[in-house]
Design an enzyme around this catalytic site. Structure first.
Site, PDB file in Angstrom:
ATOM      1  N   HIS A   1       0.798  -1.219   0.000  1.00 26.47           N
ATOM      2  CA  HIS A   1       0.000   0.000   0.000  1.00 26.47           C
ATOM      3  C   HIS A   1       0.830   1.267   0.000  1.00 26.47           C
ATOM      4  CE1 HIS A   1      -3.485  -2.589   0.927  1.00 26.47           C
ATOM      5  NE2 HIS A   1      -4.201  -1.575   0.470  1.00 26.47           N
ATOM      6  N   GLY A   2       2.052   1.212   0.471  1.00 28.52           N
ATOM      7  CA  GLY A   2       2.857   2.418   0.471  1.00 28.52           C
ATOM      8  C   GLY A   2       4.262   2.176   0.973  1.00 28.52           C
TER       9      GLY A   2
END
Length: 476
Positions: A324-325
């Site tokens: 996600h990041g």
């Protein structure tokens, strides 16, 4: 190109209209050209990255299929996998690697071995089309899917514009064959397609964006808000994230459906989940399925003993956080959810605990994953704030203030936001419910076309005079 833009509201009808007007032999060419244009709107040079992923995956699977030795097949499979992963690493995780290096060695700027960030831009959709390419290569290797008949067919599969930049992550066995068929306009596709598209735009424009306007000031300066405001912010952010991402999926599914393509559902009423594990089976279904098939099972799944099962489950869920990041807050977020997944599996392995849990009313049980997810999202959403620290410190500050009962400013939530959230929940319930009266309601062409037309028209007007925030998953 953003779905929530005037550009797309003009682009999509033109693409669909021409798609049905041109001779069938030109339909797929038209889709490929428009899909590349759709991606080029972000930044033209990034098309080369998409073409690279298409080419390396297609030719490696071609040579893999032709190879007569197991070594040769594995060799080309690894080239396809690592060729896509290296692309993802370079553009998404290179700078985070420098951050990790500096943190571990305690380095600060101007020191000899300090690694400065490269400042490389993150290409839109790279987290999605690389995973889709890897899944295709693995499935061809295991003979779960027939190899694409041509580079053109595979290129269209990977670049198909409705789901190119934010999913769903489509498996080849679900979609690849659809690009071999010829489609004509069908009314039975138009009605559900427009309904799904309008519902997605409603989620983004009327729910997600207004919620963002309410809670963004809290994340920007959390120390000024009291515990109750922080609790409300966490709950609203989950709804914002859901409406933003599922809204994108709805627009993708609806656009594809109008043209005759069937894109799998990506969300299934996640707020009705009774455990965190169930929540992940209902939330971002295509990604959860990808993790299970290509990470969990690859690691051995539950076939190598109980201890190994827990380790595999933890690592699989932890990977979702990193995906996600590229920042420490996503590491923390992934760790929290990975730990919860293991704890739940361990706890429910005891018959007494499982029986006790089953006796709890469903209305109470659904509050558990919603609350846990909301608390974890403080870290997910957190960004560095001056006077507090980095993203992890900001997330921790919000959690600690909420549980300490800290006083502060009160968050005012407009009645219009609460009303649209209620409409959202009721609408999702109707669209998922398989009751005869619900089906009859959505089969009423005049009602569905009327409401959908009004929603799309309002969005068209709004996008022509304002700027809507990009979909959140574009940045992942």
């Amino acid at each position: 190109m953003l779905f929530n833009s005037l550009h797309y509201l003009i682009f999509a009808p033109v693409v669909i209209l021409v798609y049905f007007l041109v001779p069938s032999r030109f339909q797929k060419l038209w889709l490929l050209v428009t899909s590349l244009y759709f991606y080029a709107v972000f930044r033209v040079p990034f098309i080369l990255l998409l073409i690279y992923s298409i080419a390396i995956t297609y030719f490696c699977t071609l040579w893999m299929d032709k190879s007569e030795s197991r070594f040769g097949k594995l060799f080309f499979l690894n080239i396809a996998i690592w060729g896509n992963l290296s692309l993802l690493y370079f553009f998404k995780y290179l700078d985070f690697s420098f951050t990790v290096w500096n943190t571990i060695l305690g380095l600060v700027p101007c020191e000899p071995y300090y690694a400065y960030p490269s400042g490389i831009l993150l290409p839109m959709g790279i987290s999605f089309f690389t995973l889709q390419a890897i899944a295709y290569a693995v499935d061809v290797y295991h003979k779960k899917v027939k190899r694409a008949e041509s580079l053109f067919q595979f290129g269209l599969f990977l670049s198909f514009f409705p789901q190119l930049v934010a999913g769903p992550i489509i498996r080849a066995q679900d979609m690849l064959h659809q690009f071999l068929d010829t489609y004509t306009f069908k009314k039975e596709n138009l009605l559900p397609g427009i309904r799904q598209l309008a519902w997605g735009l409603f989620k983004k424009t009327f729910v997600a964006d207004p919620i963002a306007a309410v809670i963004d000031p809290v994340f920007a300066d959390p120390l000024h808000y009291g515990w109750f405001s922080l609790a409300v912010t966490g709950s609203l952010y989950i709804i914002q994230m859901y409406c933003d991402f599922s809204g994108y999926s709805d627009v993708a599914i609806g656009t594809g459906r109008i043209m005759g393509f069937h894109i799998p559902i990506n969300f299934r009423q996640p707020f009705l989940s009774q455990t965190v594990s169930e929540f992940w089976r209902r939330w971002h279904i295509s990604f959860s399925s990808w993790l299970k098939e290509y990470v969990y099972i690859f690691l051995g799944g539950n076939k190598k003993g109980i201890s190994r099962t827990y380790i595999n489950l933890f690592l699989t869920t932890f990977v979702s956080g990193i995906w996600h990041g590229a920042d420490w807050n996503f590491v923390v977020w992934g760790f929290v959810h990975a730990s919860l997944m293991v704890i739940e599996r361990f706890a429910f392995s005891f018959e007494r605990i499982k029986n006790y849990w089953d006796k709890i009313p469903s209305t109470i049980k659904v509050a558990y994953p919603f609350t846990i997810f909301g608390i974890s999202m403080y870290f997910f959403r957190a960004r560095p704030v001056e006077g507090i620290g980095n993203s992890v410190q900001v997330g921790w500050a919000m959690v600690s203030r909420m549980f300490s009962g800290a006083e502060g400013d009160f968050l005012s939530v407009p009645l219009s936001v609460l009303a649209t959230v209620f409409i959202l929940m009721f609408g999702d319930y109707l669209m998922e419910k398989e009751t005869p009266w619900a089906k009859k309601l959505f089969e009423n062409r005049i009602w569905v076309y009327g409401i959908s037309g009004i929603l799309i028209s309002i969005c068209f007007i709004l996008y022509s005079v304002t700027v809507s925030a990009p979909f959140l998953y574009f940045q992942f």
